[in-house]
Motif scaffolding. Sequence first.
Motif, PDB file in Angstrom:
ATOM      1  N   ASN A  43       2.068  79.273  58.735  1.00 53.02           N
ATOM      2  CA  ASN A  43       2.255  77.887  58.360  1.00 53.02           C
ATOM      3  C   ASN A  43       1.379  76.932  59.152  1.00 53.02           C
ATOM      4  OD1 ASN A  43       4.257  78.570  56.455  1.00 53.02           O
ATOM      5  ND2 ASN A  43       5.808  78.672  58.073  1.00 53.02           N
ATOM      6  N   GLN A  44       0.615  77.436  60.116  1.00 53.74           N
ATOM      7  CA  GLN A  44      -0.233  76.580  60.915  1.00 53.74           C
ATOM      8  C   GLN A  44      -1.514  76.240  60.166  1.00 53.74           C
ATOM      9  OE1 GLN A  44      -0.881  78.611  64.607  1.00 53.74           O
ATOM     10  NE2 GLN A  44       1.184  78.229  65.375  1.00 53.74           N
ATOM     11  N   SER A  45      -2.062  75.056  60.474  1.00 55.73           N
ATOM     12  CA  SER A  45      -3.325  74.660  59.859  1.00 55.73           C
ATOM     13  C   SER A  45      -4.447  75.567  60.334  1.00 55.73           C
ATOM     14  CB  SER A  45      -3.651  73.210  60.219  1.00 55.73           C
ATOM     15  OG  SER A  45      -2.700  72.325  59.659  1.00 55.73           O
ATOM     16  N   ILE A  46      -5.419  75.783  59.463  1.00 57.42           N
ATOM     17  CA  ILE A  46      -6.602  76.548  59.828  1.00 57.42           C
ATOM     18  C   ILE A  46      -7.528  75.617  60.594  1.00 57.42           C
ATOM     19  CG2 ILE A  46      -8.618  77.772  58.926  1.00 57.42           C
ATOM     20  CD1 ILE A  46      -6.852  78.501  56.468  1.00 57.42           C
ATOM     21  N   GLN A  47      -7.776  75.931  61.857  1.00 56.97           N
ATOM     22  CA  GLN A  47      -8.578  75.084  62.730  1.00 56.97           C
ATOM     23  C   GLN A  47     -10.066  75.344  62.487  1.00 56.97           C
ATOM     24  OE1 GLN A  47      -6.577  73.098  65.467  1.00 56.97           O
ATOM     25  NE2 GLN A  47      -5.478  73.472  63.552  1.00 56.97           N
ATOM     26  N   VAL A  48     -10.807  74.289  62.164  1.00 53.80           N
ATOM     27  CA  VAL A  48     -12.201  74.428  61.755  1.00 53.80           C
ATOM     28  C   VAL A  48     -13.139  73.748  62.750  1.00 53.80           C
ATOM     29  CG1 VAL A  48     -13.880  73.970  59.922  1.00 53.80           C
ATOM     30  CG2 VAL A  48     -11.493  74.475  59.333  1.00 53.80           C
ATOM     31  N   VAL A 102      -8.704  69.900  51.492  1.00 55.45           N
ATOM     32  CA  VAL A 102      -8.075  71.168  51.119  1.00 55.45           C
ATOM     33  C   VAL A 102      -6.838  71.370  51.980  1.00 55.45           C
ATOM     34  CG1 VAL A 102      -8.393  73.649  50.853  1.00 55.45           C
ATOM     35  CG2 VAL A 102     -10.336  72.100  50.527  1.00 55.45           C
ATOM     36  N   GLU A 103      -5.719  71.553  51.336  1.00 50.46           N
ATOM     37  CA  GLU A 103      -4.463  71.715  52.072  1.00 50.46           C
ATOM     38  C   GLU A 103      -4.532  72.922  53.005  1.00 50.46           C
ATOM     39  OE1 GLU A 103       0.337  72.275  51.183  1.00 50.46           O
ATOM     40  OE2 GLU A 103      -1.094  72.087  49.529  1.00 50.46           O
ATOM     41  N   GLY A 104      -4.099  72.714  54.241  1.00 48.42           N
ATOM     42  CA  GLY A 104      -4.044  73.813  55.199  1.00 48.42           C
ATOM     43  C   GLY A 104      -5.218  73.879  56.147  1.00 48.42           C
ATOM     44  N   PHE A 105      -6.197  72.976  56.002  1.00 45.22           N
ATOM     45  CA  PHE A 105      -7.361  72.975  56.877  1.00 45.22           C
ATOM     46  C   PHE A 105      -7.391  71.719  57.748  1.00 45.22           C
ATOM     47  CE2 PHE A 105      -8.640  75.914  53.620  1.00 45.22           C
ATOM     48  CZ  PHE A 105      -9.452  76.845  54.253  1.00 45.22           C
ATOM     49  N   GLN A 106      -7.858  71.864  58.966  1.00 49.00           N
ATOM     50  CA  GLN A 106      -8.011  70.734  59.880  1.00 49.00           C
ATOM     51  C   GLN A 106      -9.302  70.901  60.671  1.00 49.00           C
ATOM     52  OE1 GLN A 106      -4.980  70.395  62.882  1.00 49.00           O
ATOM     53  NE2 GLN A 106      -5.653  68.365  63.552  1.00 49.00           N
ATOM     54  N   LEU A 143     -12.029  79.089  61.996  1.00 44.17           N
ATOM     55  CA  LEU A 143     -13.149  79.165  61.064  1.00 44.17           C
ATOM     56  C   LEU A 143     -14.285  78.260  61.539  1.00 44.17           C
ATOM     57  CD1 LEU A 143     -14.362  79.964  58.246  1.00 44.17           C
ATOM     58  CD2 LEU A 143     -13.195  77.949  57.320  1.00 44.17           C
ATOM     59  N   ILE A 144     -15.519  78.753  61.419  1.00 46.97           N
ATOM     60  CA  ILE A 144     -16.708  77.965  61.764  1.00 46.97           C
ATOM     61  C   ILE A 144     -17.563  77.789  60.517  1.00 46.97           C
ATOM     62  CG2 ILE A 144     -18.870  77.931  63.066  1.00 46.97           C
ATOM     63  CD1 ILE A 144     -17.445  79.480  65.278  1.00 46.97           C
ATOM     64  N   LEU A 145     -17.964  76.551  60.254  1.00 47.60           N
ATOM     65  CA  LEU A 145     -18.967  76.265  59.231  1.00 47.60           C
ATOM     66  C   LEU A 145     -20.293  76.144  59.970  1.00 47.60           C
ATOM     67  CD1 LEU A 145     -17.036  73.582  57.130  1.00 47.60           C
ATOM     68  CD2 LEU A 145     -16.987  76.079  56.914  1.00 47.60           C
ATOM     69  N   LEU A 146     -21.187  77.094  59.768  1.00 50.19           N
ATOM     70  CA  LEU A 146     -22.364  77.250  60.621  1.00 50.19           C
ATOM     71  C   LEU A 146     -23.674  77.094  59.861  1.00 50.19           C
ATOM     72  CD1 LEU A 146     -23.713  78.084  63.313  1.00 50.19           C
ATOM     73  CD2 LEU A 146     -23.311  80.476  62.656  1.00 50.19           C
ATOM     74  N   ASP A 147     -24.503  76.169  60.337  1.00 55.62           N
ATOM     75  CA  ASP A 147     -25.851  75.998  59.785  1.00 55.62           C
ATOM     76  C   ASP A 147     -26.782  77.030  60.422  1.00 55.62           C
ATOM     77  OD1 ASP A 147     -28.039  74.986  58.468  1.00 55.62           O
ATOM     78  OD2 ASP A 147     -28.328  73.301  59.847  1.00 55.62           O
TER      79      ASP A 147
END
Length: 233
Positions: free
Chosen positions: A3-8, A28-32, A54-58
């Motif tokens: 139930n925790q948010s996905i830390q980005v 998007v629900e569940g992401f922070q 999660l990492i959004l990586l260039d």
Amino acid sequence: MANQSIQVMIIEDDETATKIYEKFTQKVEGFQVVASTSTGKQALEMFNVFVPDLILLDVFLPDMKGTDLLWKIRTKLKSVDIIMITAANDVDTVREAIRGGAFSYLMKPIMIDKFLETLEQYKETRAKLFNLTTVEQKDVNSLFRMKTVEEPVPAEKGSLPKGIDKHTLMKVRGQMKETNGSKNAEELAGTIGASHSTVRRYLEYLVSNNEIEVEIRYGTIGRPERRYRNRRN
């Protein structure tokens, strides 16, 4: 955890792109989005105080290539997932991202629908991994987003079409198995005590299921006669 948010964390040197990713990720629900940085060095330092999910990586960073940073992250933080977002379209970079275990690879310019779809896929995959204790091949196929070829299911083991009752189907099937030669729907209807139209429906269902075959007999008067027989070997 479920139930925790996905830390980005966003690692991108283009400030405008960072703001766009942050804005739509938060939708998007569940992401922070918890952190963002513009260099590989800053990211590595930040990992000492914060570990994202999660990492959004260039790929094109000022101080190092994103794929090199990917391997540094893999060495330091094996539990972190990574989605590559880049203008790099060369095969070597894509190959390196796959080898490094990137969840997905999005090419710039980013299509927002695809971006949001990828986040939803990631969230779904993460939830499945959290809830499963053991897996079957179909689960693995789903997790790796592989196409699954479903095996045909015999009619009596699956859900029957509307208007087909399993007990009547058993009667019609049984009578046809005992039939030498061919019968029309009217002949079979008299045998099992059902209406001509009902039996005709069940016979046509067996034909569509490749259990029996139909032959057409042309007379001199009226419509051609449909006669049913067991399939020839």
